[in-house]
Write a protein that holds these residues in place. Structure first.
Motif, PDB file in Angstrom:
ATOM      1  N   MET A 161     -82.978  49.546   4.122  1.00 31.63           N
ATOM      2  CA  MET A 161     -83.316  50.678   5.000  1.00 31.63           C
ATOM      3  C   MET A 161     -84.068  49.880   6.189  1.00 31.63           C
ATOM      4  O   MET A 161     -84.678  49.020   6.028  1.00 31.63           O
ATOM      5  CB  MET A 161     -84.145  51.577   4.225  1.00 31.63           C
ATOM      6  CG  MET A 161     -84.771  52.787   5.206  1.00 31.63           C
ATOM      7  SD  MET A 161     -85.339  54.287   3.936  1.00 31.63           S
ATOM      8  CE  MET A 161     -86.749  53.246   2.997  1.00 31.63           C
ATOM      9  N   ALA A 162     -83.944  50.721   7.322  1.00 29.89           N
ATOM     10  CA  ALA A 162     -84.311  50.249   8.394  1.00 29.89           C
ATOM     11  C   ALA A 162     -84.750  51.473   9.509  1.00 29.89           C
ATOM     12  O   ALA A 162     -84.103  52.566   9.248  1.00 29.89           O
ATOM     13  CB  ALA A 162     -83.465  49.519   9.439  1.00 29.89           C
ATOM     14  N   GLU A 163     -85.776  51.476  10.089  1.00 31.40           N
ATOM     15  CA  GLU A 163     -86.071  52.551  11.111  1.00 31.40           C
ATOM     16  C   GLU A 163     -85.966  52.162  12.631  1.00 31.40           C
ATOM     17  O   GLU A 163     -86.294  51.119  12.907  1.00 31.40           O
ATOM     18  CB  GLU A 163     -87.539  52.903  10.944  1.00 31.40           C
ATOM     19  CG  GLU A 163     -87.999  54.183  11.772  1.00 31.40           C
ATOM     20  CD  GLU A 163     -88.640  53.727  13.109  1.00 31.40           C
ATOM     21  OE1 GLU A 163     -88.524  54.725  13.979  1.00 31.40           O
ATOM     22  OE2 GLU A 163     -89.090  52.586  13.240  1.00 31.40           O
ATOM     23  N   GLN A 164     -85.262  53.155  13.330  1.00 30.61           N
ATOM     24  CA  GLN A 164     -84.944  52.956  14.791  1.00 30.61           C
ATOM     25  C   GLN A 164     -85.170  54.223  15.432  1.00 30.61           C
ATOM     26  O   GLN A 164     -84.462  55.142  15.332  1.00 30.61           O
ATOM     27  CB  GLN A 164     -83.423  52.300  14.979  1.00 30.61           C
ATOM     28  CG  GLN A 164     -83.484  52.040  16.653  1.00 30.61           C
ATOM     29  CD  GLN A 164     -82.080  51.606  16.798  1.00 30.61           C
ATOM     30  OE1 GLN A 164     -81.036  51.589  16.100  1.00 30.61           O
ATOM     31  NE2 GLN A 164     -81.666  51.318  17.869  1.00 30.61           N
ATOM     32  N   ASP A 165     -85.995  54.156  16.423  1.00 25.66           N
ATOM     33  CA  ASP A 165     -86.372  55.219  17.243  1.00 25.66           C
ATOM     34  C   ASP A 165     -86.690  56.684  16.759  1.00 25.66           C
ATOM     35  O   ASP A 165     -86.110  57.741  16.788  1.00 25.66           O
ATOM     36  CB  ASP A 165     -85.118  55.530  18.261  1.00 25.66           C
ATOM     37  CG  ASP A 165     -84.896  54.240  19.546  1.00 25.66           C
ATOM     38  OD1 ASP A 165     -86.017  53.714  19.371  1.00 25.66           O
ATOM     39  OD2 ASP A 165     -83.944  54.108  19.529  1.00 25.66           O
ATOM     40  N   GLY A 166     -87.343  56.476  15.252  1.00 19.29           N
ATOM     41  CA  GLY A 166     -87.701  57.838  14.499  1.00 19.29           C
ATOM     42  C   GLY A 166     -86.648  58.207  13.583  1.00 19.29           C
ATOM     43  O   GLY A 166     -86.852  59.102  12.851  1.00 19.29           O
ATOM     44  N   THR A 167     -85.652  57.539  13.541  1.00 21.91           N
ATOM     45  CA  THR A 167     -84.430  57.671  12.462  1.00 21.91           C
ATOM     46  C   THR A 167     -84.378  56.575  11.533  1.00 21.91           C
ATOM     47  O   THR A 167     -84.563  55.274  11.829  1.00 21.91           O
ATOM     48  CB  THR A 167     -83.125  57.899  13.248  1.00 21.91           C
ATOM     49  OG1 THR A 167     -83.247  59.032  14.086  1.00 21.91           O
ATOM     50  CG2 THR A 167     -82.086  58.078  12.008  1.00 21.91           C
ATOM     51  N   TYR A 168     -84.086  57.094  10.169  1.00 20.40           N
ATOM     52  CA  TYR A 168     -84.389  55.804   9.246  1.00 20.40           C
ATOM     53  C   TYR A 168     -82.769  55.733   8.993  1.00 20.40           C
ATOM     54  O   TYR A 168     -81.894  56.723   8.896  1.00 20.40           O
ATOM     55  CB  TYR A 168     -84.855  56.366   7.983  1.00 20.40           C
ATOM     56  CG  TYR A 168     -86.369  56.290   8.250  1.00 20.40           C
ATOM     57  CD1 TYR A 168     -87.263  55.372   8.024  1.00 20.40           C
ATOM     58  CD2 TYR A 168     -86.946  57.823   8.564  1.00 20.40           C
ATOM     59  CE1 TYR A 168     -88.573  55.603   8.444  1.00 20.40           C
ATOM     60  CE2 TYR A 168     -88.378  57.867   8.969  1.00 20.40           C
ATOM     61  CZ  TYR A 168     -89.053  56.726   8.868  1.00 20.40           C
ATOM     62  OH  TYR A 168     -90.378  57.004   9.069  1.00 20.40           O
ATOM     63  N   TYR A 169     -82.104  54.573   8.496  1.00 24.49           N
ATOM     64  CA  TYR A 169     -80.875  54.448   8.260  1.00 24.49           C
ATOM     65  C   TYR A 169     -80.841  53.341   6.890  1.00 24.49           C
ATOM     66  O   TYR A 169     -81.633  52.547   6.938  1.00 24.49           O
ATOM     67  CB  TYR A 169     -80.216  53.619   9.310  1.00 24.49           C
ATOM     68  CG  TYR A 169     -80.139  54.116  10.641  1.00 24.49           C
ATOM     69  CD1 TYR A 169     -78.894  54.938  10.962  1.00 24.49           C
ATOM     70  CD2 TYR A 169     -81.039  54.008  11.665  1.00 24.49           C
ATOM     71  CE1 TYR A 169     -78.842  55.644  12.139  1.00 24.49           C
ATOM     72  CE2 TYR A 169     -81.100  54.776  12.742  1.00 24.49           C
ATOM     73  CZ  TYR A 169     -79.971  55.506  13.123  1.00 24.49           C
ATOM     74  OH  TYR A 169     -79.961  56.368  14.344  1.00 24.49           O
ATOM     75  N   LEU A 170     -80.047  53.823   6.134  1.00 22.24           N
ATOM     76  CA  LEU A 170     -79.632  53.347   4.642  1.00 22.24           C
ATOM     77  C   LEU A 170     -78.381  52.845   4.572  1.00 22.24           C
ATOM     78  O   LEU A 170     -77.430  53.674   4.857  1.00 22.24           O
ATOM     79  CB  LEU A 170     -80.186  54.475   3.694  1.00 22.24           C
ATOM     80  CG  LEU A 170     -80.417  54.186   2.284  1.00 22.24           C
ATOM     81  CD1 LEU A 170     -81.645  53.472   1.962  1.00 22.24           C
ATOM     82  CD2 LEU A 170     -80.124  55.450   1.324  1.00 22.24           C
ATOM     83  N   PHE A 171     -78.310  51.807   3.821  1.00 20.21           N
ATOM     84  CA  PHE A 171     -77.096  51.240   3.549  1.00 20.21           C
ATOM     85  C   PHE A 171     -76.986  50.847   2.185  1.00 20.21           C
ATOM     86  O   PHE A 171     -77.934  50.351   1.590  1.00 20.21           O
ATOM     87  CB  PHE A 171     -76.780  49.826   4.414  1.00 20.21           C
ATOM     88  CG  PHE A 171     -77.019  49.866   5.904  1.00 20.21           C
ATOM     89  CD1 PHE A 171     -75.818  49.995   6.467  1.00 20.21           C
ATOM     90  CD2 PHE A 171     -78.127  50.072   6.610  1.00 20.21           C
ATOM     91  CE1 PHE A 171     -75.906  50.150   8.089  1.00 20.21           C
ATOM     92  CE2 PHE A 171     -78.079  50.320   7.844  1.00 20.21           C
ATOM     93  CZ  PHE A 171     -77.084  50.190   8.723  1.00 20.21           C
ATOM     94  N   THR A 172     -75.822  51.376   1.514  1.00 17.91           N
ATOM     95  CA  THR A 172     -75.606  51.276   0.289  1.00 17.91           C
ATOM     96  C   THR A 172     -74.361  50.686  -0.074  1.00 17.91           C
ATOM     97  O   THR A 172     -73.351  50.705   0.447  1.00 17.91           O
ATOM     98  CB  THR A 172     -75.728  52.642  -0.700  1.00 17.91           C
ATOM     99  OG1 THR A 172     -74.660  53.443  -0.046  1.00 17.91           O
ATOM    100  CG2 THR A 172     -77.038  53.271  -0.093  1.00 17.91           C
ATOM    101  N   THR A 173     -74.225  50.137  -1.576  1.00 16.38           N
ATOM    102  CA  THR A 173     -73.125  49.500  -2.225  1.00 16.38           C
ATOM    103  C   THR A 173     -72.028  50.847  -2.048  1.00 16.38           C
ATOM    104  O   THR A 173     -72.179  51.985  -2.260  1.00 16.38           O
ATOM    105  CB  THR A 173     -73.334  49.219  -3.566  1.00 16.38           C
ATOM    106  OG1 THR A 173     -73.877  48.194  -3.557  1.00 16.38           O
ATOM    107  CG2 THR A 173     -72.075  49.216  -4.270  1.00 16.38           C
ATOM    108  N   GLY A 174     -70.683  50.481  -1.532  1.00 18.61           N
ATOM    109  CA  GLY A 174     -69.776  51.503  -1.586  1.00 18.61           C
ATOM    110  C   GLY A 174     -68.377  50.860  -0.775  1.00 18.61           C
ATOM    111  O   GLY A 174     -68.625  49.625  -0.337  1.00 18.61           O
ATOM    112  N   GLU A 175     -67.493  51.728  -0.561  1.00 16.86           N
ATOM    113  CA  GLU A 175     -66.277  51.056  -0.119  1.00 16.86           C
ATOM    114  C   GLU A 175     -66.560  51.128   1.411  1.00 16.86           C
ATOM    115  O   GLU A 175     -66.990  51.961   2.314  1.00 16.86           O
ATOM    116  CB  GLU A 175     -65.273  52.279  -0.202  1.00 16.86           C
ATOM    117  CG  GLU A 175     -63.952  51.824   0.623  1.00 16.86           C
ATOM    118  CD  GLU A 175     -62.814  52.931   0.536  1.00 16.86           C
ATOM    119  OE1 GLU A 175     -61.924  52.634   1.016  1.00 16.86           O
ATOM    120  OE2 GLU A 175     -63.075  53.821  -0.480  1.00 16.86           O
TER     121      GLU A 175
END
Length: 298
Positions: free
Chosen positions: A1-15
C-alpha cells in the motif's frame, strides 16, 4: 500500500496485479490490472505462466514508484522478482503508466537453495536501497540494490536474515510449521532505533486450512542479526508473535507496515471461516510495548 495526494493505493496478488484505491483505507475501488499481458520474460521462468502475479510491493523512491512482483508457481523455486515503475499512482493522471524493467533477481531449481518471491524494498537511513525477499527453502534474504533500484548493485552484498531450517531440532512451539521451512513474506520497517523484520510462519493460500501468523525480530543494523524478545536469532528460527488467527480468522499474515499521519499500521490478509475461507484485507494500528509491536484482531 502507498499514499499519494490523499489517496491510498493497494496492490494485490492477481491476474496482472490488481490495483485498488481508497480515500480512507476503508472503502476500496478496483482500478484494474497493472499488466494486461504477462511480462514478456515471464514464460522463460515459468513456461506455463498465466499472468497470475504474486506478492506485489509498492515503494516510492526519489519521486518514482517502484512495484516489485513475483513470477512463480506453487511448490517450486523456479521464480523471479521483477520491477515496474511509474511516475504516479493516479490512473487518471496524464503521465500514469507502468514501465517494466524485467528481472531483478531469479532463483533456479538445482542451482539456488532459496526462492525469489515476496519482495520488499527498504531504503536505509544512509540512503542505500535494499531488497528483502524469500519463501521456504533457506529462508529470507537481503540484497543490496543499485540506485535507482531497478537492479542489484554491482558486487551486491547478500545477507541471510531469517529461516526455519527443515532438519534442525528446534523449540517444540509451532513445531509443525517450523520444521518444514515455512517462513516467507518478509517486510522491513524502521521504528525508533531499530529495523524490524516482520515475517510470516505457516501456510497461506489454503482458505480455512491456512496457518499463517506474523512474527518479528529487530536489529539496529539493517543487515542484522535480527533477534526476537528472547534474543533468539531469526536466522536460527527465532521470532516473536505479532498477530495470529482465531476461531473466525485463519492464516493471518503476509504483512506490510506503514506510517500514515504519524500512526503506524500493519496491513495483512486473513481467511474468513464465515465466508468459505475467502481472503480479506486487514489494516490495524500497531501498538508498541517496550519497543515491540503488537496487533489485535479485536
Amino acid at each position: 500500500m502507498a499514499e499519494q495526494d490523499g489517496t491510498y493505493y493497494l496492490f494485490t496478488t492477481g491476474e496482472g496485479i490488481t490495483m485498488w484505491s481508497s480515500p480512507d483505507r476503508e472503502t476500496w475501488t478496483r482500478q484494474g490490472a497493472v499488466f494486461d499481458e504477462p511480462p514478456s520474460w515471464a514464460t522463460e521462468v515459468v513456461p506455463e505462466f498465466d499472468n497470475s502475479i504474486w506478492a506485489p510491493d509498492i515503494a516510492e523512491h526519489d519521486g518514482t514508484y517502484y512495484l516489485y512482483y513475483a513470477v512463480s508457481s506453487f511448490g517450486s523455486n523456479a521464480s523471479a522478482i521483477g520491477v515496474a515503475t511509474s511516475p504516479t499512482l493516479n490512473p487518471d493522471a496524464n503521465d500514469y503508466g507502468w514501465t517494466d524493467h524485467g528481472i531483478v533477481v531469479e532463483s533456479v531449481p538445482g542451482r539456488d537453495a532459496w526462492n525469489a518471491i515476496d519482495a520488499n524494498l527498504i531504503v536505509a537511513e544512509d540512503g542505500q536501497p535494499w531488497l528483502t525477499f524469500g519463501s521456504f527453502w533457506s529462508g529470507v534474504k537481503l540484497v543490496e540494490m543499485a540506485t535507482p533500484p531497478t537492479e542489484l548493485a554491482e558486487d551486491a552484498e547478500w545477507h541471510n536474515l531469517a529461516g526455519q531450517h527443515r532438519y534442525r531440532k528446534l523449540d517444540p512451539r509451532d513445531a509443525g510449521d517450523r520444521m518444514n521451512g515455512a517462513i516467507e513474506a518478509p517486510f522491513l520497517f524502521k521504528h525508533g532505533d531499530y529495523y524490524y523484520l516482520f515475517a510470516s510462519w505457516g501456510l497461506c493460500c489454503r482458505g480455512e486450512e491456512s496457518t499463517y501468523k506474523v512474527v518479528v525480530g529487530r536489529s539496529q543494523d539493517i543487515t542484522g542479526p535480527y533477534l526476537d524478545k528472547e534474543d533468539q536469532e531469526m536466522r536460527l528460527g527465532g521470532g516473536s508473535l505479532v498477530v495470529d488467527g482465531n476461531e473466525r480468522w485463519a492464516g493471518v499474515g503476509h504483512s506490510a507496515a506503514y506510517t500514515f499521519d504519524g500512526t503506524d499500521y500493519l496491513a495483512f490478509h486473513g481467511y474468513d471461516r464465515q465466508d468459505d475461507g475467502n481472503s480479506k484485507l486487514w489494516i490495524r494500528e500497531i501498538e508498541w510495548f517496550h519497543g515491540w509491536p503488537k496487533v489485535s484482531l479485536e
